[in-house]
Design a protein around this motif. Structure first.
Motif, PDB file in Angstrom:
ATOM      1  N   MET A   1     -46.911 -38.852 -33.495  1.00 33.30           N
ATOM      2  CA  MET A   1     -45.653 -38.707 -32.800  1.00 33.30           C
ATOM      3  C   MET A   1     -45.594 -39.753 -31.684  1.00 33.30           C
ATOM      4  SD  MET A   1     -44.297 -35.603 -30.431  1.00 33.30           S
ATOM      5  CE  MET A   1     -43.487 -34.473 -31.494  1.00 33.30           C
ATOM      6  N   LYS A   2     -44.612 -40.636 -31.773  1.00 40.69           N
ATOM      7  CA  LYS A   2     -44.469 -41.687 -30.785  1.00 40.69           C
ATOM      8  C   LYS A   2     -43.720 -41.155 -29.569  1.00 40.69           C
ATOM      9  CE  LYS A   2     -43.345 -46.456 -30.279  1.00 40.69           C
ATOM     10  NZ  LYS A   2     -43.084 -47.708 -30.939  1.00 40.69           N
ATOM     11  N   THR A   3     -44.143 -41.603 -28.390  1.00 41.92           N
ATOM     12  CA  THR A   3     -43.500 -41.155 -27.158  1.00 41.92           C
ATOM     13  C   THR A   3     -42.930 -42.353 -26.412  1.00 41.92           C
ATOM     14  OG1 THR A   3     -43.832 -40.017 -25.061  1.00 41.92           O
ATOM     15  CG2 THR A   3     -45.708 -41.214 -25.923  1.00 41.92           C
ATOM     16  N   GLU A   4     -41.893 -42.118 -25.643  1.00 39.29           N
ATOM     17  CA  GLU A   4     -41.280 -43.167 -24.836  1.00 39.29           C
ATOM     18  C   GLU A   4     -42.003 -43.340 -23.507  1.00 39.29           C
ATOM     19  OE1 GLU A   4     -38.750 -45.204 -25.824  1.00 39.29           O
ATOM     20  OE2 GLU A   4     -38.919 -44.214 -27.758  1.00 39.29           O
ATOM     21  N   LYS A   5     -42.922 -42.452 -23.207  1.00 37.10           N
ATOM     22  CA  LYS A   5     -43.641 -42.506 -21.943  1.00 37.10           C
ATOM     23  C   LYS A   5     -44.685 -43.615 -21.986  1.00 37.10           C
ATOM     24  CE  LYS A   5     -42.989 -37.650 -20.938  1.00 37.10           C
ATOM     25  NZ  LYS A   5     -43.627 -36.384 -20.646  1.00 37.10           N
ATOM     26  N   GLN A   6     -44.823 -44.293 -20.868  1.00 36.47           N
ATOM     27  CA  GLN A   6     -45.823 -45.339 -20.738  1.00 36.47           C
ATOM     28  C   GLN A   6     -47.144 -44.740 -20.281  1.00 36.47           C
ATOM     29  OE1 GLN A   6     -45.120 -48.625 -21.533  1.00 36.47           O
ATOM     30  NE2 GLN A   6     -43.248 -47.682 -22.297  1.00 36.47           N
ATOM     31  N   LYS A   7     -48.234 -45.354 -20.675  1.00 40.50           N
ATOM     32  CA  LYS A   7     -49.554 -44.890 -20.274  1.00 40.50           C
ATOM     33  C   LYS A   7     -50.230 -45.983 -19.466  1.00 40.50           C
ATOM     34  CE  LYS A   7     -50.246 -42.060 -24.359  1.00 40.50           C
ATOM     35  NZ  LYS A   7     -51.106 -41.776 -25.509  1.00 40.50           N
ATOM     36  N   PHE A   8     -51.054 -45.555 -18.511  1.00 43.74           N
ATOM     37  CA  PHE A   8     -51.884 -46.497 -17.780  1.00 43.74           C
ATOM     38  C   PHE A   8     -53.125 -45.772 -17.311  1.00 43.74           C
ATOM     39  CE2 PHE A   8     -49.443 -44.551 -14.434  1.00 43.74           C
ATOM     40  CZ  PHE A   8     -50.259 -44.543 -13.313  1.00 43.74           C
TER      41      PHE A   8
END
Length: 58
Positions: A1-8
């Motif tokens: 499931m792809k998310t629009e949230k960015q990760k860091f």
């Protein structure tokens, strides 16, 4: 499931991590990420208020 949230990724010392974990458990967040995001929001809101207060004439 792809998310629009960015990760860091962040790196912190054990003392800061313990404070984040204390906040996490005291406020019953589901996970460390949610607790960290709330701490960031709180910090950004405080910084914005401080900025607004600095603009006000005394």
């Amino acid at each position: 499931m792809k998310t629009e949230k960015q990760k860091f990724t962040i790196t912190c010392d054990e003392e800061l991590l313990n404070k984040i974990d204390d906040f996490w458990f005291e406020n019953r967040f589901r996970n460390r990420t949610q607790a960290t995001l709330e701490l960031i929001r709180l910090g950004l809101n405080a910084a914005e208020k401080e900025k607004e207060n600095a603009k006000k004439p005394r």
